[in-house]
Design a protein around this motif. Structure first.
Motif, PDB file in Angstrom:
ATOM      1  N   SER A 185       0.522  -1.373  -0.227  1.00  0.00           N
ATOM      2  CA  SER A 185       0.015   0.240   0.051  1.00  0.00           C
ATOM      3  C   SER A 185       1.416   1.214  -0.154  1.00  0.00           C
ATOM      4  O   SER A 185       0.465   2.079  -1.051  1.00  0.00           O
ATOM      5  CB  SER A 185      -0.947  -0.269   1.195  1.00  0.00           C
ATOM      6  N   LYS A 186       2.196   1.257   0.964  1.00  0.00           N
ATOM      7  CA  LYS A 186       2.705   2.123   0.409  1.00  0.00           C
ATOM      8  C   LYS A 186       3.346   2.512  -0.750  1.00  0.00           C
ATOM      9  O   LYS A 186       3.451   3.587  -0.682  1.00  0.00           O
ATOM     10  CB  LYS A 186       3.453   2.381   1.975  1.00  0.00           C
ATOM     11  N   SER A 187       3.648   1.479  -1.349  1.00  0.00           N
ATOM     12  CA  SER A 187       4.628   1.398  -2.576  1.00  0.00           C
ATOM     13  C   SER A 187       3.553   2.297  -3.673  1.00  0.00           C
ATOM     14  O   SER A 187       4.169   3.296  -4.203  1.00  0.00           O
ATOM     15  CB  SER A 187       4.666   0.111  -2.445  1.00  0.00           C
ATOM     16  N   ILE A 188       2.335   2.173  -3.391  1.00  0.00           N
ATOM     17  CA  ILE A 188       1.796   2.309  -4.303  1.00  0.00           C
ATOM     18  C   ILE A 188       1.488   4.448  -4.196  1.00  0.00           C
ATOM     19  O   ILE A 188       1.550   5.033  -4.964  1.00  0.00           O
ATOM     20  CB  ILE A 188       0.103   1.925  -4.428  1.00  0.00           C
ATOM     21  N   ARG A 189       0.722   4.416  -2.936  1.00  0.00           N
ATOM     22  CA  ARG A 189       0.801   5.802  -2.665  1.00  0.00           C
ATOM     23  C   ARG A 189       2.376   6.396  -3.011  1.00  0.00           C
ATOM     24  O   ARG A 189       1.944   7.752  -3.414  1.00  0.00           O
ATOM     25  CB  ARG A 189       0.935   5.991  -0.957  1.00  0.00           C
ATOM     26  N   LEU A 190       3.341   5.968  -2.775  1.00  0.00           N
ATOM     27  CA  LEU A 190       4.452   6.482  -2.756  1.00  0.00           C
ATOM     28  C   LEU A 190       4.805   6.873  -4.451  1.00  0.00           C
ATOM     29  O   LEU A 190       5.057   8.189  -5.682  1.00  0.00           O
ATOM     30  CB  LEU A 190       5.757   6.059  -2.502  1.00  0.00           C
ATOM     31  N   GLY A 191       4.293   5.754  -5.389  1.00  0.00           N
ATOM     32  CA  GLY A 191       4.348   5.445  -6.571  1.00  0.00           C
ATOM     33  C   GLY A 191       3.418   6.943  -7.476  1.00  0.00           C
ATOM     34  O   GLY A 191       3.249   7.476  -8.589  1.00  0.00           O
ATOM     35  N   LYS A 192       1.995   7.183  -7.043  1.00  0.00           N
ATOM     36  CA  LYS A 192       1.342   8.282  -7.036  1.00  0.00           C
ATOM     37  C   LYS A 192       2.280   9.648  -6.670  1.00  0.00           C
ATOM     38  O   LYS A 192       1.557  10.498  -6.899  1.00  0.00           O
ATOM     39  CB  LYS A 192      -0.141   7.866  -6.152  1.00  0.00           C
ATOM     40  N   MET A 193       2.232   9.710  -5.539  1.00  0.00           N
ATOM     41  CA  MET A 193       2.902  10.902  -5.517  1.00  0.00           C
ATOM     42  C   MET A 193       3.887  11.611  -5.806  1.00  0.00           C
ATOM     43  O   MET A 193       4.067  13.328  -6.739  1.00  0.00           O
ATOM     44  CB  MET A 193       3.210  10.702  -4.080  1.00  0.00           C
ATOM     45  N   ASP A 234       4.172  10.374  -9.329  1.00  0.00           N
ATOM     46  CA  ASP A 234       3.563  11.008 -10.817  1.00  0.00           C
ATOM     47  C   ASP A 234       1.702  10.351 -11.249  1.00  0.00           C
ATOM     48  O   ASP A 234       1.694   9.126  -9.719  1.00  0.00           O
ATOM     49  CB  ASP A 234       3.769   9.075 -11.619  1.00  0.00           C
ATOM     50  N   ASP A 235       1.588  11.491 -11.245  1.00  0.00           N
ATOM     51  CA  ASP A 235      -0.600  10.570 -10.861  1.00  0.00           C
ATOM     52  C   ASP A 235      -1.080   9.753 -11.983  1.00  0.00           C
ATOM     53  O   ASP A 235      -1.644   9.594 -11.320  1.00  0.00           O
ATOM     54  CB  ASP A 235      -0.438  12.578 -11.368  1.00  0.00           C
ATOM     55  N   LYS A 236      -0.098   9.894 -12.620  1.00  0.00           N
ATOM     56  CA  LYS A 236      -0.393   9.042 -13.464  1.00  0.00           C
ATOM     57  C   LYS A 236       0.040   7.088 -13.721  1.00  0.00           C
ATOM     58  O   LYS A 236       0.330   6.728 -14.249  1.00  0.00           O
ATOM     59  CB  LYS A 236       0.000   9.658 -14.960  1.00  0.00           C
ATOM     60  N   TYR A 237       1.203   7.059 -12.230  1.00  0.00           N
ATOM     61  CA  TYR A 237       1.533   6.292 -11.895  1.00  0.00           C
ATOM     62  C   TYR A 237       0.416   5.265 -11.163  1.00  0.00           C
ATOM     63  O   TYR A 237      -0.438   5.254 -11.431  1.00  0.00           O
ATOM     64  CB  TYR A 237       1.739   6.421 -10.360  1.00  0.00           C
ATOM     65  N   SER A 238       0.691   3.560 -12.324  1.00  0.00           N
ATOM     66  CA  SER A 238      -0.340   2.697 -11.758  1.00  0.00           C
ATOM     67  C   SER A 238       0.356   1.482 -11.807  1.00  0.00           C
ATOM     68  O   SER A 238       1.712   1.104 -12.166  1.00  0.00           O
ATOM     69  CB  SER A 238      -1.074   2.511 -13.255  1.00  0.00           C
ATOM     70  N   ASP A 239       0.108   0.605 -10.831  1.00  0.00           N
ATOM     71  CA  ASP A 239       0.732  -0.611 -10.785  1.00  0.00           C
ATOM     72  C   ASP A 239      -0.383  -1.584  -9.837  1.00  0.00           C
ATOM     73  O   ASP A 239      -0.716  -1.773  -9.143  1.00  0.00           O
ATOM     74  CB  ASP A 239       1.725  -0.906  -9.119  1.00  0.00           C
ATOM     75  N   LYS A 240      -1.031  -2.353 -11.417  1.00  0.00           N
ATOM     76  CA  LYS A 240      -2.251  -3.286 -11.671  1.00  0.00           C
ATOM     77  C   LYS A 240      -1.867  -4.291 -10.377  1.00  0.00           C
ATOM     78  O   LYS A 240      -2.697  -5.346  -9.911  1.00  0.00           O
ATOM     79  CB  LYS A 240      -2.817  -3.745 -12.969  1.00  0.00           C
ATOM     80  N   GLU A 241      -0.266  -4.806 -10.528  1.00  0.00           N
ATOM     81  CA  GLU A 241       0.346  -6.500 -10.154  1.00  0.00           C
ATOM     82  C   GLU A 241       0.107  -6.106  -8.679  1.00  0.00           C
ATOM     83  O   GLU A 241      -0.126  -6.862  -8.500  1.00  0.00           O
ATOM     84  CB  GLU A 241       1.197  -6.266 -10.529  1.00  0.00           C
ATOM     85  N   THR A 242       0.528  -5.063  -8.575  1.00  0.00           N
ATOM     86  CA  THR A 242       0.838  -4.665  -6.539  1.00  0.00           C
ATOM     87  C   THR A 242      -0.464  -4.693  -6.147  1.00  0.00           C
ATOM     88  O   THR A 242      -0.937  -5.054  -4.633  1.00  0.00           O
ATOM     89  CB  THR A 242       1.524  -3.799  -6.303  1.00  0.00           C
ATOM     90  N   GLN A 243      -1.523  -3.926  -6.922  1.00  0.00           N
ATOM     91  CA  GLN A 243      -3.055  -3.862  -6.018  1.00  0.00           C
ATOM     92  C   GLN A 243      -3.475  -5.355  -6.034  1.00  0.00           C
ATOM     93  O   GLN A 243      -4.761  -5.874  -6.051  1.00  0.00           O
ATOM     94  CB  GLN A 243      -3.801  -2.758  -7.224  1.00  0.00           C
TER      95      GLN A 243
END
Length: 134
Positions: free
Chosen positions: A104-112, A114-123
């Motif tokens: 979850s923290k990985s996804i939050r940092l990715g979004k912070m 880059d607004d277009k960040y997407s990581d479906k695999e981690t989700q």
């Protein structure tokens, strides 16, 4: 006396065989290359520590040292990448709650970053773990 001599000879032979077997233990190539990379890395090179850990985690070798490397990487700098590797480590060690937290923290940092960040695999990994927990 002959029985004692034979017994001692067999015991000595068994000891020699066992010592040679332990001496012949080879380190797998993944661990060897990961260690070389970490030894050559600068102290603030979070990425090399994370990569070395990731390789060991994927191959399921040298997990104790991989844990040290990924934790050091995160200490140096928290990134989307190394937190995802940390999550993978937790999954391999049957720690789903910690894995969910790291992912979850990985996804939050990715979004912070880059607004277009997407990581479906981690989700998908998070959803799978949440379902496992019930």
């Amino acid at each position: 006396m002959k029985l004692i001599t034979k017994t001692l000879t067999l015991a000595l032979a068994a000891i020699i065989i066992n010592v040679n077997a332990f001496a012949a233990v080879k380190i797998d190539k993944t661990t060897e290359k990961a260690r070389e990379a970490v030894e050559a890395a600068s102290p603030d090179d979070w990425h090399t520590y994370a990569e070395a850990a990731e390789k060991c985690i994927k191959k399921e070798v040298n997990l104790k040292e991989a844990a040290e490397w990924i934790k050091k990487s995160v200490e140096i700098k928290e990134t989307s990448y190394n937190l995802k590797v940390l999550g993978n480590y937790y999954v391999k060690n049957n720690l789903p709650e910690k894995a969910i937290e790291a992912y979850s923290k990985s996804i939050r940092l990715g979004k912070m970053d880059d607004d277009k960040y997407s990581d479906k695999e981690t989700q998908d990994k998070i959803v799978k773990l949440v379902r496992q927990l019930g």
